[in-house]
Write a protein that holds these residues in place. Sequence first.
Motif, PDB file in Angstrom:
ATOM      1  N   LEU A   1       0.827  -1.200   0.000  1.00 54.41           N
ATOM      2  CA  LEU A   1       0.000   0.000   0.000  1.00 54.41           C
ATOM      3  C   LEU A   1       0.865   1.254   0.000  1.00 54.41           C
ATOM      4  O   LEU A   1       0.589   2.216  -0.728  1.00 54.41           O
ATOM      5  CB  LEU A   1      -0.915  -0.006   1.226  1.00 54.41           C
ATOM      6  N   PHE A   2       1.917   1.255   0.787  1.00 53.68           N
ATOM      7  CA  PHE A   2       2.849   2.377   0.841  1.00 53.68           C
ATOM      8  C   PHE A   2       3.510   2.586  -0.520  1.00 53.68           C
ATOM      9  O   PHE A   2       3.654   3.725  -0.995  1.00 53.68           O
ATOM     10  CB  PHE A   2       3.907   2.103   1.918  1.00 53.68           C
ATOM     11  N   HIS A   3       3.917   1.495  -1.145  1.00 46.88           N
ATOM     12  CA  HIS A   3       4.527   1.506  -2.480  1.00 46.88           C
ATOM     13  C   HIS A   3       3.562   2.118  -3.495  1.00 46.88           C
ATOM     14  O   HIS A   3       3.937   2.992  -4.299  1.00 46.88           O
ATOM     15  CB  HIS A   3       4.859   0.057  -2.844  1.00 46.88           C
ATOM     16  N   LEU A   4       2.313   1.680  -3.445  1.00 48.21           N
ATOM     17  CA  LEU A   4       1.288   2.135  -4.385  1.00 48.21           C
ATOM     18  C   LEU A   4       0.971   3.615  -4.192  1.00 48.21           C
ATOM     19  O   LEU A   4       1.008   4.407  -5.143  1.00 48.21           O
ATOM     20  CB  LEU A   4       0.023   1.293  -4.199  1.00 48.21           C
ATOM     21  N   VAL A   5       0.682   3.999  -2.965  1.00 52.10           N
ATOM     22  CA  VAL A   5       0.289   5.382  -2.679  1.00 52.10           C
ATOM     23  C   VAL A   5       1.457   6.339  -2.927  1.00 52.10           C
ATOM     24  O   VAL A   5       1.276   7.414  -3.506  1.00 52.10           O
ATOM     25  CB  VAL A   5      -0.215   5.506  -1.223  1.00 52.10           C
TER      26      VAL A   5
ATOM     27  N   CYS B   1       2.146   0.943  -9.400  1.00 51.37           N
ATOM     28  CA  CYS B   1       0.912   0.163  -9.492  1.00 51.37           C
ATOM     29  C   CYS B   1       1.166  -1.270  -9.954  1.00 51.37           C
ATOM     30  O   CYS B   1       0.674  -2.224  -9.342  1.00 51.37           O
ATOM     31  CB  CYS B   1      -0.067   0.836 -10.457  1.00 51.37           C
ATOM     32  N   GLY B   2       1.912  -1.405 -11.035  1.00 49.00           N
ATOM     33  CA  GLY B   2       2.105  -2.733 -11.613  1.00 49.00           C
ATOM     34  C   GLY B   2       2.914  -3.664 -10.756  1.00 49.00           C
ATOM     35  O   GLY B   2       2.555  -4.847 -10.575  1.00 49.00           O
ATOM     36  N   ASP B   3       4.006  -3.175 -10.175  1.00 43.97           N
ATOM     37  CA  ASP B   3       4.908  -4.033  -9.404  1.00 43.97           C
ATOM     38  C   ASP B   3       4.248  -4.633  -8.159  1.00 43.97           C
ATOM     39  O   ASP B   3       4.304  -5.846  -7.954  1.00 43.97           O
ATOM     40  CB  ASP B   3       6.172  -3.248  -9.045  1.00 43.97           C
ATOM     41  N   PRO B   4       3.606  -3.831  -7.294  1.00 47.78           N
ATOM     42  CA  PRO B   4       2.969  -4.440  -6.117  1.00 47.78           C
ATOM     43  C   PRO B   4       1.800  -5.350  -6.462  1.00 47.78           C
ATOM     44  O   PRO B   4       1.559  -6.346  -5.774  1.00 47.78           O
ATOM     45  CB  PRO B   4       2.511  -3.231  -5.286  1.00 47.78           C
ATOM     46  N   ILE B   5       1.077  -5.037  -7.541  1.00 49.68           N
ATOM     47  CA  ILE B   5      -0.032  -5.896  -7.946  1.00 49.68           C
ATOM     48  C   ILE B   5       0.491  -7.231  -8.462  1.00 49.68           C
ATOM     49  O   ILE B   5      -0.066  -8.295  -8.182  1.00 49.68           O
ATOM     50  CB  ILE B   5      -0.904  -5.186  -9.005  1.00 49.68           C
ATOM     51  N   ALA B   6       1.596  -7.201  -9.215  1.00 47.66           N
ATOM     52  CA  ALA B   6       2.225  -8.438  -9.691  1.00 47.66           C
ATOM     53  C   ALA B   6       2.662  -9.294  -8.509  1.00 47.66           C
ATOM     54  O   ALA B   6       2.446 -10.517  -8.482  1.00 47.66           O
ATOM     55  CB  ALA B   6       3.426  -8.108 -10.575  1.00 47.66           C
ATOM     56  N   SER B   7       3.264  -8.655  -7.518  1.00 49.26           N
ATOM     57  CA  SER B   7       3.700  -9.371  -6.322  1.00 49.26           C
ATOM     58  C   SER B   7       2.518  -9.958  -5.568  1.00 49.26           C
ATOM     59  O   SER B   7       2.561 -11.105  -5.104  1.00 49.26           O
ATOM     60  CB  SER B   7       4.490  -8.419  -5.414  1.00 49.26           C
ATOM     61  N   LEU B   8       1.448  -9.186  -5.455  1.00 45.88           N
ATOM     62  CA  LEU B   8       0.247  -9.646  -4.751  1.00 45.88           C
ATOM     63  C   LEU B   8      -0.323 -10.904  -5.382  1.00 45.88           C
ATOM     64  O   LEU B   8      -0.583 -11.905  -4.701  1.00 45.88           O
ATOM     65  CB  LEU B   8      -0.800  -8.525  -4.755  1.00 45.88           C
ATOM     66  N   PHE B   9      -0.505 -10.888  -6.703  1.00 43.44           N
ATOM     67  CA  PHE B   9      -1.070 -12.049  -7.385  1.00 43.44           C
ATOM     68  C   PHE B   9      -0.097 -13.227  -7.377  1.00 43.44           C
ATOM     69  O   PHE B   9      -0.516 -14.379  -7.300  1.00 43.44           O
ATOM     70  CB  PHE B   9      -1.458 -11.683  -8.818  1.00 43.44           C
TER      71      PHE B   9
END
Length: 232
Positions: free
Chosen positions: A23-27, A121-129
């Motif tokens: 979340l910190f990364h994204l925001v 946006c892309g990097d943390p979402i990739a990690s999440l999935f």
Amino acid sequence: MTSDTTIKYSLPQRHELHGLRKLFHLVGGLLLALGYEIGQFTQREGTMILGSLFAFFLTVETARGYSTQVNRLLIKLWGPFMRQYEVKQRSGMFFFVGGCLFATAFFPRPIAILSILYLSCGDPIASLFGILFKGVDSMRSSNGKSLIGTLIMIMICSLMTYRLLSDAGVVHHVALVALIGGISAGFTEFACPNPVPIDDNFVIPVVSSLALYSTFSYYGINENLVFFGNSI
């Protein structure tokens, strides 16, 4: 970094979800990209702002490397956002700001903004999935990165690029340019060795900026596009 063996820290590992960090990364990345665009800073002004921020993190990381006491204090303050490997290595935020600075300093604003959005946006979402589907995703790179996460990242980055370019008035080759941008970010995230002295927080915006700049130049896309004008 200093070798602090007197205290054992219990921080999340790379393979753990660590939602607060994501979340910190994204925001953080969104604020940088939106601030750069909405504030209408010049490239020089954006470089100076991010350069100052990078200098701050460089000072902090250098102090951590020379002083166990400083390292302990910063881990106490920033522990919720840190991973275990960062106790003895430079933090991901150092490379994150460095990557954003590189994109801002050497590339036109629209390209820098897209690259920062890919990273934030892309990097943390990739990690999440990748973490959520680790039980079913057997196709992983040698560094443990997930193919499912990478494909999601390509999709997210491509859709963001398509929407922003379309809203900015780009008509021709939008889908192809968007796909090239998404693939450049996703492939870099998937292929970047882990851990390395320079991690993917730096490499993603660098490679993405180079790919987008080449594509913009080839198709004659205006490098002075204004994003978010119709959205905010």
